[in-house]
Structure formats: structure tokens, C-alpha cells
Design a protein around this motif. Structure first.
Motif, PDB file in Angstrom:
ATOM      1  N   LEU A 156      13.400   1.024  -9.179  1.00 31.08           N
ATOM      2  CA  LEU A 156      12.754   0.724  -7.903  1.00 31.08           C
ATOM      3  C   LEU A 156      12.920  -0.745  -7.504  1.00 31.08           C
ATOM      4  O   LEU A 156      12.392  -1.167  -6.483  1.00 31.08           O
ATOM      5  CB  LEU A 156      11.263   1.076  -7.967  1.00 31.08           C
ATOM      6  CG  LEU A 156      10.934   2.545  -8.257  1.00 31.08           C
ATOM      7  CD1 LEU A 156       9.424   2.759  -8.247  1.00 31.08           C
ATOM      8  CD2 LEU A 156      11.608   3.458  -7.252  1.00 31.08           C
ATOM      9  N   THR A 210       5.060  10.150  -3.575  1.00 31.55           N
ATOM     10  CA  THR A 210       5.956   9.021  -3.801  1.00 31.55           C
ATOM     11  C   THR A 210       7.372   9.315  -3.316  1.00 31.55           C
ATOM     12  O   THR A 210       8.175   8.394  -3.157  1.00 31.55           O
ATOM     13  CB  THR A 210       6.007   8.630  -5.289  1.00 31.55           C
ATOM     14  OG1 THR A 210       6.641   9.658  -6.049  1.00 31.55           O
ATOM     15  CG2 THR A 210       4.607   8.380  -5.823  1.00 31.55           C
ATOM     16  N   ARG A 231      -0.400   1.915   2.516  1.00 29.85           N
ATOM     17  CA  ARG A 231      -0.588   1.679   1.084  1.00 29.85           C
ATOM     18  C   ARG A 231      -1.449   2.757   0.420  1.00 29.85           C
ATOM     19  O   ARG A 231      -2.126   2.506  -0.570  1.00 29.85           O
ATOM     20  CB  ARG A 231      -1.226   0.310   0.842  1.00 29.85           C
ATOM     21  CG  ARG A 231      -0.273  -0.841   1.131  1.00 29.85           C
ATOM     22  CD  ARG A 231      -0.927  -2.176   0.858  1.00 29.85           C
ATOM     23  NE  ARG A 231      -0.007  -3.270   1.076  1.00 29.85           N
ATOM     24  CZ  ARG A 231       0.811  -3.760   0.152  1.00 29.85           C
ATOM     25  NH1 ARG A 231       0.806  -3.232  -1.044  1.00 29.85           N
ATOM     26  NH2 ARG A 231       1.624  -4.749   0.415  1.00 29.85           N
ATOM     27  N   LYS A 233      -2.331   5.307  -2.100  1.00 27.46           N
ATOM     28  CA  LYS A 233      -1.834   5.422  -3.469  1.00 27.46           C
ATOM     29  C   LYS A 233      -2.218   6.765  -4.073  1.00 27.46           C
ATOM     30  O   LYS A 233      -3.263   7.328  -3.768  1.00 27.46           O
ATOM     31  CB  LYS A 233      -2.382   4.279  -4.331  1.00 27.46           C
ATOM     32  CG  LYS A 233      -1.789   2.920  -4.001  1.00 27.46           C
ATOM     33  CD  LYS A 233      -2.202   1.872  -5.010  1.00 27.46           C
ATOM     34  CE  LYS A 233      -1.505   0.542  -4.729  1.00 27.46           C
ATOM     35  NZ  LYS A 233      -1.873  -0.489  -5.735  1.00 27.46           N
ATOM     36  N   GLU A 237       0.123   4.953  -7.713  1.00 22.66           N
ATOM     37  CA  GLU A 237       1.449   4.700  -7.156  1.00 22.66           C
ATOM     38  C   GLU A 237       1.418   4.815  -5.637  1.00 22.66           C
ATOM     39  O   GLU A 237       0.708   5.644  -5.079  1.00 22.66           O
ATOM     40  CB  GLU A 237       2.470   5.673  -7.740  1.00 22.66           C
ATOM     41  CG  GLU A 237       2.676   5.490  -9.229  1.00 22.66           C
ATOM     42  CD  GLU A 237       3.772   6.381  -9.756  1.00 22.66           C
ATOM     43  OE1 GLU A 237       4.568   5.897 -10.556  1.00 22.66           O
ATOM     44  OE2 GLU A 237       3.827   7.551  -9.364  1.00 22.66           O
ATOM     45  N   ARG A 238       2.224   3.990  -4.988  1.00 22.33           N
ATOM     46  CA  ARG A 238       2.218   3.917  -3.541  1.00 22.33           C
ATOM     47  C   ARG A 238       3.021   5.053  -2.918  1.00 22.33           C
ATOM     48  O   ARG A 238       4.104   5.401  -3.389  1.00 22.33           O
ATOM     49  CB  ARG A 238       2.795   2.573  -3.102  1.00 22.33           C
ATOM     50  CG  ARG A 238       2.585   2.266  -1.633  1.00 22.33           C
ATOM     51  CD  ARG A 238       3.164   0.916  -1.282  1.00 22.33           C
ATOM     52  NE  ARG A 238       2.647  -0.138  -2.163  1.00 22.33           N
ATOM     53  CZ  ARG A 238       3.139  -1.360  -2.201  1.00 22.33           C
ATOM     54  NH1 ARG A 238       4.170  -1.687  -1.440  1.00 22.33           N
ATOM     55  NH2 ARG A 238       2.610  -2.268  -3.002  1.00 22.33           N
ATOM     56  N   MET A 241       7.239   5.186  -2.355  1.00 19.80           N
ATOM     57  CA  MET A 241       7.961   4.186  -3.135  1.00 19.80           C
ATOM     58  C   MET A 241       9.286   4.724  -3.675  1.00 19.80           C
ATOM     59  O   MET A 241      10.294   4.008  -3.702  1.00 19.80           O
ATOM     60  CB  MET A 241       7.089   3.657  -4.270  1.00 19.80           C
ATOM     61  CG  MET A 241       6.636   4.696  -5.275  1.00 19.80           C
ATOM     62  SD  MET A 241       5.411   4.064  -6.462  1.00 19.80           S
ATOM     63  CE  MET A 241       6.339   2.799  -7.301  1.00 19.80           C
ATOM     64  N   LYS A 245      13.529   3.989  -2.165  1.00 22.92           N
ATOM     65  CA  LYS A 245      14.582   3.438  -3.017  1.00 22.92           C
ATOM     66  C   LYS A 245      15.608   4.482  -3.463  1.00 22.92           C
ATOM     67  O   LYS A 245      16.776   4.146  -3.683  1.00 22.92           O
ATOM     68  CB  LYS A 245      13.956   2.796  -4.263  1.00 22.92           C
ATOM     69  CG  LYS A 245      13.119   1.563  -3.965  1.00 22.92           C
ATOM     70  CD  LYS A 245      14.000   0.399  -3.519  1.00 22.92           C
ATOM     71  CE  LYS A 245      13.177  -0.886  -3.410  1.00 22.92           C
ATOM     72  NZ  LYS A 245      14.030  -2.050  -3.058  1.00 22.92           N
TER      73      LYS A 245
END
Length: 486
Positions: A156, A210, A231, A233, A237-238, A241, A245
Motif C-alpha cells: 500500500l 477496503t 475516513r 474505518k 482499516e480505512r 485503501m 492502490k
């Protein structure tokens, strides 16, 4: 003369090194391009640079924007097992890819059961049925040149898609690669006879949020209020995310469809009642990223496991949580077009193990879905038995099925098991089920007037009802009214 040639070569190398023309990380030697669909190609160059792209006989031009990004769409190509030309030029540079084939391209993603790699055989329990070393044997002898693999690393921090590019099938390329995705590609290539490319981008123990763009949750009526500056979560974890990536950089590479194997984490987190909506957000946002509303999504039901026996879960589980989650997964087909699910109640051997060993069965069943529903192979049975209608007839309850294939049967030759019903005493009891042709009959004696029929409705359930193609029946819980006695 030799010195002049050396200097000229050195200058060419220097020019190439200085050139700002770049292709996105998805475009490398040995790749497979999607056949019979317009081809999206993109990269970067100096702002305002004119770029020419030629693939086979198709050509297109593009101009890099102020941010240096350029993209081009080329006319579709027919399948080709022989390499086609792939050239990009402009901005003082020239890129030529070698060994590029044209065929079918799929993306495989999810958590650990999709990540479960071809080299994981020493780590996980061996299957007890058939060849216990099948995964190792397949891993060691794999070498079909018509199958190409692109593995996305679990990284990431990378500023670009974390991959080393497309690879031929071999021990090194298969070592980290999804076993389910490889067996899907193998079955697809065997059946279609064209090159097949698969992208593997998975991460064990991850929640569906995620893998979904944060914007999808921000705009959601149900989840939007929970967002705080993108944001939200999940389990620390966001949201988005991994999508940002490991998925977004792949879009909009032209491909045929998506394979998805995930859900265990969201069950553990207690998301049973909202998983269908979370799945809808993921599928629709990915289709939007690819600008392809008809992109098929074929996904895998999570398998039987004794979740209720675990005491380390933040949200305690009961024996009903898993079948309720199965129901949420099955509902995705109703609310999300062009989706279908592989049933896996028959593949676990150890109900304390979240990783069933038969990944080739999962891959082959995913291939059945694709061959039948995407490639029009109507003669291929792609789904197991599923109740179409449940009615009271005389002193029996009759269950009629879709997905019967060439006929209903049981794995062990015994009467269908794991049928329960609500009795007139207000309790659920096991009921005897008789298989007659393609229907299941249950006696209505002693059942509640408005009863509930349950099949496989338990986290430990591995029912024996299948069609003759070997595909297992879908667990269900259905209400039915028993006719009053005359």
C-alpha cells in the motif's frame, strides 16, 4: 566504425532513458489483451505531447493533458495465439512490447481464500479425497504458454500499481498466484482454446470496504452519514485503501469480467444484515471505474466453518450467523445484475479451518459460470439445485428445483439430509426428505400451520443433495403454509 556504432547505441539508450513516454504498469511484455472489445491504453508523457498507439492493425492517437496523462481507445481485435505488434511512440520516445497475445482477460480479487496461492500446499492441510498432492503436482507441471499471469503485490506504499508485470505460467510466476484464479484460467483456456490472462489482486483477512472506493460510501444513503472526511474505518482499516492502490490503477484496462472470493472478515465483524448492500457498492463502483455496466461479477460463497466455537471474535457468533450470511450473499444476485455465485458447502474437510483445500474445484466452478453465462455455452450446467417453488400438496410439502442439470441425486446415495422444519410445538426438528425425480417431498405431519422449511441452515451443514454434475444445492430458509386437515 565499431566506436561510432557504440556511441550511436549509447545515445539511443540515453534518449530512451530521458524519454518521458510511459505506459501504465498493466502494459508489459507477455500480456494478454481482451479480444472483441475496444482496447483502452494509457500512460504518461510531457504535457501536450502527441502519442501514437498501434496494436495489430488498430491505431489511435492521443494528446497528453496538463497532468501528463494520456489515454487512447483502439478498435477491437480478434483472438490471437500469435504475438501481435504493440507499439507506442511520441514525446521523443518509442515503446514496443513483445509476446503480446489476444484472448480473454479476468481480474480475481478478495481475501485469503482467493489469495491462497499455488505454492501454499506445504502450509495448509492436504485434501483427503483424490490426490492429496494435486496442488503441488499442478504447480510443478504447469506450463501452458496460452495462460499469462499478472500478480499484484500486497503493497500500500507504492505510488504505482505494485506489480512486476505479466508472466508466463511457471513455478516462479505461480508461487504467489491465486490457486482458484489459476484453475479458473486453466479451465477457461481448455474450453475456449484462446489465450487467457488473469490478474490476481487479493489480501487475506480484509473487509470488503477496503476494496471499495471511499466515494461510494460517501454517496451512500445507508453509510454516508458514518463517513468523516472519507475516513470511515472497518476493523481499524480505512475504506478504499486497497481499492486505491491495488484495483484503481488497473482500471479501465479492457477485460471480460471479475472473480470475487471474500466475506469471512465481514461475517466475523457482524455485517450479515448489510453485506448485500456493501457488495452492491463494490460491484457498481468497479463497473463505474471500468465504464462498463455489463461487466460480469462471479463470486464464491464462503464455506461451512464453526465460527460459533471461536471465543476471540469481537462479535460473538451463533450457529445461524453463517447461513444468514449465505443468504445475504445469495441475495446479491437479485439486487446486482450480471452476478452469480459458486456454492461451496461440500468442499471443507475440517470445520475449524477457514481455508478449504479444494481450490481447483472453486476455480472450475467459477469457469462453469463464465462459460455458461458469459460465453453462451448453454450446454454447461453452471449452478446447483435451488428451490423454485415450495408448496403443500396433500400431506406433503413439495420442493421443486431449478439447477437440476441432468437430474437430482445425493453424493452418498442416501436420502437428502439437513432438512429441518418448524413443528406445531414451536421447535425446529429434523424431517425426513424423499427424493422423487427432481423434487423433494417432506411429510407435513406435526408441522406448524405456517411452518418454515430449512435446508443446510447451520454453520456445520454440508448437505448431500447435488445435481448429477456434482454441484451442491443452495442452503435456504423458506416459509410455507401447510394445508389444514379436511
Amino acid at each position: 566504425m565499431k566506436r561510432l556504432c557504440f556511441v550511436a547505441a549509447a545515445l539511443l539508450i540515453a534518449l530512451a532513458a530521458d524519454a518521458k513516454l510511459r505506459l501504465a504498469e498493466m502494459f508489459t511484455d507477455s500480456m494478454v489483451l481482451q479480444r472483441e472489445k475496444p482496447l483502452n491504453v494509457w500512460g504518461t508523457a510531457s504535457p501536450g505531447a502527441e502519442i501514437k498507439v498501434k496494436i495489430g492493425r488498430s491505431t489511435a492517437k492521443a494528446v497528453a493533458g496538463d497532468d501528463g496523462r494520456w489515454s487512447a481507445t483502439l478498435a477491437s481485435l480478434r483472438a490471437s495465439a500469435k504475438p501481435v505488434a504493440f507499439r507506442v511512440s511520441g514525446d521523443g520516445g518509442r515503446i514496443e512490447l513483445a509476446d503480446v497475445l489476444v484472448g480473454e482477460v479476468w481480474l480475481a480479487s478478495g481475501q485469503s481464500n482467493m489469495e491462497y496461492s499455488m505454492a501454499n500446499h506445504p502450509k495448509y492441510a492436504k485434501p483427503r479425497k483424490g490426490d492429496p498432492d494435486r496442488l503441488r503436482h499442478e504447480y510443478e507441471r504447469a506450463g501452458n504458454p496460452m495462460i499469462r499471469l499478472l500478480y499484484v503485490r500486497k503493497d500500500l506504499k507504492s505510488d504505482t500499481l505494485p506489480t512486476d508485470g505479466w508472466r508466463h505460467v511457471g513455478r516462479e510466476s505461480l508461487k504467489p498466484f491465486s490457486a482458484a484464479a489459476y484453475f479458473f484460467a486453466k479451465a477457461l483456456q481448455d474450453s475456449l482454446g484462446v489465450p487467457v490472462g488473469v490478474v490476481s489482486s487479493s489480501w487475506g483477512g480484509t473487509a470488503i470496504e477496503t476494496w471499495t472506493p471511499a466515494e461510494a460510501y460517501s454517496k451512500s444513503v445507508e453509510f454516508g452519514p458514518e463517513m468523516d472526511g472519507n475516513r470511515l474505518k472497518t476493523n481499524g482499516e480505512r475504506v478504499g485503501m486497497r481499492y486505491r492502490k491495488m484495483i484503481e490503477p488497473i482500471a479501465p484496462m479492457t477485460m471480460r469480467g471479475v472473480l470475487w472470493y471474500q466475506g469471512e472478515t465481514n461475517l466475523i465483524l457482524g455485517d450479515t444484515d448489510i453485506y448485500t448492500e456493501k457488495m452492491r457498492l463494490l460491484v457498481e463502483s468497479w463497473r463505474e471505474a471500468w465504464a462498463d455496466s455489463s461487466l460480469p461479477f462471479y463470486y464464491v460463497q464462503i464455506s461451512p466453518m464453526l465460527y460459533s466455537a471461536r471465543r476471540d471474535y469481537r462479535v460473538a457468533k451463533t450457529w445461524q450467523d453463517l447461513p444468514r450470511f449465505w443468504d445475504a450473499q445469495a441475495r446479491c444476485r437479485e439486487v446486482i445484475p450480471l452476478t452469480a455465485m459458486v456454492v461451496t458447502t461440500d468442499i471443507p474437510e475440517n470445520l475449524a479451518d477457514i481455508h478449504p483445500p479444494y481450490k481447483w474445484i472453486v476455480g472450475e466452478r467459477l469457469a462453469r459460470l463464465a462459460l455458461n453465462k458469459t460465453y453462451g455455452r448453454t450446454g454447461i450446467v453452471s449452478s446447483g439445485p435451488e428451490p423454485r417453488r415450495i408448496t403443500a400438496v396433500g400431506d406433503s410439502i413439495v420442493i421443486e428445483y431449478d439447477g437440476t442439470g441432468s437430474g437430482l441425486t445425493t453424493r452418498d446415495g442416501k436420502a437428502p439430509d439437513w432438512f429441518y422444519a418448524l413443528t406445531n410445538k414451536g421447535r425446529y426438528a429434523k424431517v425426513k426428505a424423499d427424493l422423487r425425480g427432481d423434487k423433494v417431498y417432506i411429510s407435513s405431519k406435526n408441522l406448524a400451520r405456517r411452518t418454515v422449511i430449512r435446508f443446510g441452515w447451520d454453520e456445520a451443514a454440508q448437505p448431500n443433495l447435488i445435481n448429477r454434475e456434482g454441484l451442491p444445492a443452495l442452503p435456504f430458509s423458506r416459509k410455507v403454509t401447510v394445508k389444514a386437515a379436511d
